[in-house]
Write an enzyme that holds these catalytic residues in place. Sequence first.
Site, short mmCIF file in Angstrom:
data_model
loop_
_atom_site.label_atom_id
_atom_site.label_comp_id
_atom_site.label_asym_id
_atom_site.label_seq_id
_atom_site.Cartn_x
_atom_site.Cartn_y
_atom_site.Cartn_z
N ARG A 241 0.81 -1.22 0.00
CA ARG A 241 0.00 0.00 0.00
C ARG A 241 0.84 1.27 0.00
NH1 ARG A 241 -3.30 -3.46 3.18
NH2 ARG A 241 -2.36 -2.72 5.11
N GLU B 15 5.75 -9.73 14.42
CA GLU B 15 5.06 -10.35 15.54
C GLU B 15 4.49 -11.71 15.20
OE1 GLU B 15 2.21 -7.39 13.58
OE2 GLU B 15 4.33 -7.56 14.05
#
Length: 227
Positions: free
Chosen positions: A114, A151
């Site tokens: 994006r 993560e």
Amino acid sequence: MSADGEKRTVTKVDIINLKLILRARSSHIGQSIQDSLKGIRQTGVIMSSKDERVKRVIESIRTFPDFPKPGIVFRDIFSLTKNPLVFGDCISLLVEHIVEVHNDVEVIAGLDSRGFIFGVLIALRLNIPFVPLRKKGKLPGETLSLSYSLEYGNDELEVQKDAINPKAKVIIVDDLLATGGTMKAAVQLLNQAGADVLEGIVVLELVDLNGRADIPTNIFSLIPVSD
């Protein structure tokens, strides 16, 4: 004034674009930038303030609770791109920041994927190159790569070896800063390529996650968001 005598609405980026044009053509234009700006101000144009434009951008971004899983509030950046006027406001605000703070920038680097949406348009406005930073295996030719931890696991970022000249002044663009792992990797990868990273720029920043803390460059966020 327009040809029929009516006032038209412009944003601050019209003024900044004029500065860029005059800077690029300074050897051919005798009139100074300040004289040109004075002439524009005397035409009676109505300028939309920064606060008004930021407000429009904020209001255009929809939120979806519990997506993609419970407990997560998803902010849909594509609701912004559906409105050309507000999308233009967003790009203009980012361009204005760059011109005012980093007028010596030479390259815009966009993060997969994006970041491409915003980065390409910013680079076009500034009339400088755009370079994509992509996930592994997406770029042809010789590449530099960097593995990094997120993560949810590991990932790898790549840039073409010949995309950026050594010591080029680069700004990295993305839509969102969360935990900061990808932006940090982008800075490290571009440093590996010999670039001088001036700043990372994002539309939205989830400030509660403090993702900017471990990123080895300054971060500018148009809309800091706290949950």
